[in-house]
Design an enzyme around this catalytic site. Structure first.
Site, PDB file in Angstrom:
ATOM      1  N   LYS A 145     -26.413  17.079 -45.432  1.00  0.00           N
ATOM      2  CA  LYS A 145     -27.253  17.416 -46.585  1.00  0.00           C
ATOM      3  C   LYS A 145     -28.743  17.239 -46.265  1.00  0.00           C
ATOM      4  O   LYS A 145     -29.546  18.114 -46.571  1.00  0.00           O
ATOM      5  CB  LYS A 145     -26.838  16.550 -47.784  1.00  0.00           C
ATOM      6  CG  LYS A 145     -27.654  16.791 -49.038  1.00  0.00           C
ATOM      7  CD  LYS A 145     -27.019  16.291 -50.299  1.00  0.00           C
ATOM      8  CE  LYS A 145     -26.356  14.988 -50.301  1.00  0.00           C
ATOM      9  NZ  LYS A 145     -26.905  13.792 -49.718  1.00  0.00           N
ATOM     10  N   THR A 188     -30.130  17.151 -43.298  1.00  0.00           N
ATOM     11  CA  THR A 188     -30.456  18.152 -42.275  1.00  0.00           C
ATOM     12  C   THR A 188     -30.739  19.504 -42.922  1.00  0.00           C
ATOM     13  O   THR A 188     -31.717  20.186 -42.588  1.00  0.00           O
ATOM     14  CB  THR A 188     -29.289  18.280 -41.271  1.00  0.00           C
ATOM     15  OG1 THR A 188     -29.043  16.997 -40.679  1.00  0.00           O
ATOM     16  CG2 THR A 188     -29.594  19.286 -40.180  1.00  0.00           C
ATOM     17  N   ARG A 203     -35.429  10.513 -49.686  1.00  0.00           N
ATOM     18  CA  ARG A 203     -35.352   9.066 -49.857  1.00  0.00           C
ATOM     19  C   ARG A 203     -35.616   8.358 -48.523  1.00  0.00           C
ATOM     20  O   ARG A 203     -35.428   8.924 -47.455  1.00  0.00           O
ATOM     21  CB  ARG A 203     -33.964   8.652 -50.357  1.00  0.00           C
ATOM     22  CG  ARG A 203     -33.659   9.083 -51.773  1.00  0.00           C
ATOM     23  CD  ARG A 203     -32.233   8.711 -52.152  1.00  0.00           C
ATOM     24  NE  ARG A 203     -31.268   9.388 -51.288  1.00  0.00           N
ATOM     25  CZ  ARG A 203     -29.997   9.022 -51.156  1.00  0.00           C
ATOM     26  NH1 ARG A 203     -29.544   7.990 -51.812  1.00  0.00           N
ATOM     27  NH2 ARG A 203     -29.180   9.695 -50.384  1.00  0.00           N
ATOM     28  N   LYS A 252     -22.870   4.536 -41.524  1.00  0.00           N
ATOM     29  CA  LYS A 252     -23.341   5.869 -41.901  1.00  0.00           C
ATOM     30  C   LYS A 252     -24.482   6.365 -41.007  1.00  0.00           C
ATOM     31  O   LYS A 252     -24.676   7.558 -40.820  1.00  0.00           O
ATOM     32  CB  LYS A 252     -23.795   5.842 -43.378  1.00  0.00           C
ATOM     33  CG  LYS A 252     -24.077   7.211 -43.971  1.00  0.00           C
ATOM     34  CD  LYS A 252     -24.294   7.076 -45.475  1.00  0.00           C
ATOM     35  CE  LYS A 252     -24.584   8.431 -46.109  1.00  0.00           C
ATOM     36  NZ  LYS A 252     -25.939   8.903 -45.836  1.00  0.00           N
ATOM     37  N   ALA A 310     -26.672   6.477 -54.258  1.00  0.00           N
ATOM     38  CA  ALA A 310     -26.154   7.261 -55.381  1.00  0.00           C
ATOM     39  C   ALA A 310     -24.811   6.750 -55.879  1.00  0.00           C
ATOM     40  O   ALA A 310     -24.398   7.089 -56.983  1.00  0.00           O
ATOM     41  CB  ALA A 310     -26.030   8.728 -54.977  1.00  0.00           C
ATOM     42  N   PHE A 319     -25.134  11.639 -51.748  1.00  0.00           N
ATOM     43  CA  PHE A 319     -23.692  11.887 -51.788  1.00  0.00           C
ATOM     44  C   PHE A 319     -23.370  13.230 -52.453  1.00  0.00           C
ATOM     45  O   PHE A 319     -24.159  14.173 -52.386  1.00  0.00           O
ATOM     46  CB  PHE A 319     -22.953  10.724 -52.436  1.00  0.00           C
ATOM     47  CG  PHE A 319     -23.021   9.447 -51.648  1.00  0.00           C
ATOM     48  CD1 PHE A 319     -22.663   9.423 -50.307  1.00  0.00           C
ATOM     49  CD2 PHE A 319     -23.459   8.273 -52.219  1.00  0.00           C
ATOM     50  CE1 PHE A 319     -22.727   8.259 -49.560  1.00  0.00           C
ATOM     51  CE2 PHE A 319     -23.533   7.094 -51.474  1.00  0.00           C
ATOM     52  CZ  PHE A 319     -23.159   7.087 -50.151  1.00  0.00           C
ATOM     53  N   PHE A 361     -21.040  24.938 -37.864  1.00  0.00           N
ATOM     54  CA  PHE A 361     -20.573  24.266 -36.660  1.00  0.00           C
ATOM     55  C   PHE A 361     -20.057  25.330 -35.695  1.00  0.00           C
ATOM     56  O   PHE A 361     -19.540  26.370 -36.139  1.00  0.00           O
ATOM     57  CB  PHE A 361     -19.450  23.270 -36.982  1.00  0.00           C
ATOM     58  CG  PHE A 361     -19.936  21.943 -37.489  1.00  0.00           C
ATOM     59  CD1 PHE A 361     -19.875  20.805 -36.699  1.00  0.00           C
ATOM     60  CD2 PHE A 361     -20.468  21.824 -38.767  1.00  0.00           C
ATOM     61  CE1 PHE A 361     -20.328  19.584 -37.162  1.00  0.00           C
ATOM     62  CE2 PHE A 361     -20.924  20.604 -39.242  1.00  0.00           C
ATOM     63  CZ  PHE A 361     -20.856  19.478 -38.432  1.00  0.00           C
ATOM     64  N   TRP A 378     -29.512  22.894 -37.831  1.00  0.00           N
ATOM     65  CA  TRP A 378     -29.312  21.834 -36.840  1.00  0.00           C
ATOM     66  C   TRP A 378     -29.600  22.372 -35.440  1.00  0.00           C
ATOM     67  O   TRP A 378     -30.270  21.725 -34.633  1.00  0.00           O
ATOM     68  CB  TRP A 378     -27.873  21.310 -36.925  1.00  0.00           C
ATOM     69  CG  TRP A 378     -27.643  20.076 -36.093  1.00  0.00           C
ATOM     70  CD1 TRP A 378     -27.780  18.775 -36.483  1.00  0.00           C
ATOM     71  CD2 TRP A 378     -27.239  20.025 -34.716  1.00  0.00           C
ATOM     72  NE1 TRP A 378     -27.486  17.927 -35.443  1.00  0.00           N
ATOM     73  CE2 TRP A 378     -27.151  18.668 -34.354  1.00  0.00           C
ATOM     74  CE3 TRP A 378     -26.941  20.996 -33.763  1.00  0.00           C
ATOM     75  CZ2 TRP A 378     -26.778  18.239 -33.081  1.00  0.00           C
ATOM     76  CZ3 TRP A 378     -26.567  20.589 -32.471  1.00  0.00           C
ATOM     77  CH2 TRP A 378     -26.491  19.227 -32.146  1.00  0.00           C
TER      78      TRP A 378
END
Length: 543
Positions: free
Chosen positions: A58, A60, A81, A92, A260, A288, A369, A397
């Site tokens: 998210k 990224t 954030r 994480k 979150a 999230f 991907f 990415w």
């Protein structure tokens, strides 16, 4: 990286508002918002499907979208954030994006940055110290030590501190009592900082924080302890948004960091407003899945700050959707249309919520991907089209802003479309009705169950006049339900609320569900084991 003064100039920040923290970081004085008369840009919210171990990307996508908007000639600014040290050293990882869609300097951002979280922790713990000192020095307010609600905090995953006994050692060492720590991002001071408009508003909110109750059940606030002035003094610089840059030189505000799942999950109102004032397009994210971060962004942050999003991006990956369809993480690289079809309802429910519950225009961004097949991508696109929602492939990415051009063009189109933004519940409704509305409208459950303790708390909060506040659900991020094992788009479930507490300074009621905790723990193999620094100060192992 460009010198931060150049990035500030690109964003239209005059030198008088710039406070440099070294060569590549700066704070921007909040006076800019009072004195800048530019019209606001378009507000774009990036959210995601329900998180999985496969990852969704998210942040990224958020960074890459802002870079993509600049690629097509738009003046875009991103607002994110700040990362907490808990996930950085836990499981994480950091929160600076990835690949060619990152904010930099990544190591600084993921570690101490400009010291905001330390200031928040200091303010939180000053209030705790003043509370216990008041009791030690005669307890003029009549505080019941068994009804203290304020905890100390530390920005680390440390389960050992969840429940402690302190004040031991004799009469002069404090009053012995049960106590505990929250992680800093769960502190109400974090929420207060992120929702405050300026220093006077910050002081008002800090003063309203409830720390305990008296023997006759009356709330005791930080103002009663005369603490808000000193707390605000500790936070005066932390209130100023931080300016950094993406790898492609897009201005990026990174400020505030409530989780979150246990807090409201959005960067500060000040940073968002600054991005809106300086950019034609302000791209921000919420933590999230959309059932948590986006719901709170829309129902809490937008309600309080008077913000209206112009478009929403829902990030998904084919891999994560297959995981929701029952595929083990090790097998996600193989084409599996049946599992993808089983997992798609998770994405479609989030999209339906954004579109039909909140009334906003949205686009699905498939974070690409190399293992994604054409058949899988076509299936996602076909199912979304049935809901009247477009899909854009995001390759940020691997390609940076160039990989976000298609998504950027769709977002620009959506920003010009009509939307009919509305909240998922009416704040004027009783507490139980608001909880019921969130569970039924957003999670699509059958209803909410309050434990006897939570029912009593709801009644007490109503008697104290807090029943008109919005709700901040503390819930697992891994499921629409309160059971992390229920993947996909579960039905026929109820959500149990076991505890209700008011965050009077932040201005919402926190509803604790399931086994959600406000102090996480480290995993069996913490990420900290792989982080190191060489003799030249170069950090390795952060991700």
């Amino acid at each position: 990286m460009s010198p931060i003064a150049e990035i500030a100039a690109k964003a239209g920040v005059e030198e008088t508002y710039l406070e440099q923290y070294g060569r590549y970081k700066a704070k921007i004085d909040y006076a800019l918002l009072r004195e800048n008369k530019c019209p606001n840009g378009k507000l774009i919210l990036v959210t995601a499907i329900t998180p999985t171990p496969a990852g969704e990307g998210k942040t990224t996508t958020t960074v890459g979208l802002a870079d993509g908007l600049r690629k097509i000639g738009k003046n875009a600014v991103v607002a994110l954030r700040e990362p907490s040290l808990g996930p950085v050293f836990g499981v994480k990882g950091g929160a600076a994006g990835g690949g060619y869609a990152q904010v930099v300097p990544m190591e600084d951002i993921n570690l101490h940055f400009t010291g905001d979280f330390h200031a928040i922790g200091a303010a939180n713990n000053l209030l705790a110290a003043m509370l216990d000192n008041h009791i030690q020095q005669g307890n003029a307010l009549g505080i019941d030590v068994k009804k203290i609600t304020w905890k100390r905090c530390v920005d680390m995953n440390d389960r050992q501190l969840r429940n402690i006994v302190d004040g031991l050692g004799g009469r002069m060492q404090g009053v012995p009592r049960e106590d505990g720590f929250d992680i800093t991002v769960a502190s109400e001071v974090m929420a207060v900082l992120c929702l405050s408009d300026d220093i006077p508003d910050l002081k008002r909110r800090l003063g309203r924080i409830i720390v305990a109750y008296t023997y006759d059940g009356k709330p005791v606030t930080a103002h009663d302890l005369k603490a808000e002035g000193a707390m605000a003094a500790l936070l005066k610089d932390a209130l100023k948004p931080n300016l950094v840059q993406t790898l492609e030189g897009t201005p990026a505000f990174i400020h505030g960091g409530p989780f979150a799942n246990i807090a409201h999950g959005c960067n500060s109102v000040t940073a968002t407003r600054m991005a809106l004032a300086l950019g034609d397009y302000a791209v921000t994210e919420a933590g999230f899945g959309a059932d948590l971060g986006a719901e709170k962004f829309l129902d809490i942050k937008c309600r309080m700050a008077g913000l209206t999003p112009d478009a929403v991006v829902v990030v998904a990956t084919v891999r994560a959707l297959k995981h929701h369809g029952g595929v083990a993480k090790a097998d996600l690289n193989s084409e599996n249309l049946e599992a993808l079809e089983r997992g798609l309802p998770n994405l479609l429910r989030h999209v339906d919520n954004i579109k039909n519950v909140f009334g906003l225009s949205c686009v699905v961004a498939i974070n690409a991907f190399p293992t994604d097949t054409k058949a899988e991508l076509d299936l996602v696109e076909d199912k979304c089209r049935e809901l009247g929602v477009t899909v854009a492939l995001s390759e940020v990415w691997a390609k940076g802003g160039a990989g976000g051009v298609a998504l950027a063009e769709e977002v620009v189109r959506l920003c010009e479309a009509d939307n009919h933004f509305r909240f998922s519940y009416d704040a004027e409704d009783p507490i139980e009705k608001k909880l019921e509305d969130i569970v039924k409208n957003v999670y699509r459950g059958d209803g909410v169950i309050l434990t006897p303790a939570a029912k009593k708390q709801a009644q007490e909060l109503a008697e104290l006049g807090f029943d008109k506040l919005p709700i901040c659900m503390a819930k697992t991020q891994y499921s629409f339900s309160d059971d992390p094992a229920l993947l996909g788009a579960p039905e026929g479930f109820t959500v149990t609320v076991r505890n209700l507490k008011v965050s009077a300074g932040a201005g919402f009621i926190v509803a604790l569900t399931g086994d959600i905790m406000t102090m996480p723990g480290l995993p069996k193999v913490p990420a900290a084991e792989k982080i190191d620094v060489d003799e030249n100060g170069k950090i390795t192992g952060l991700f």
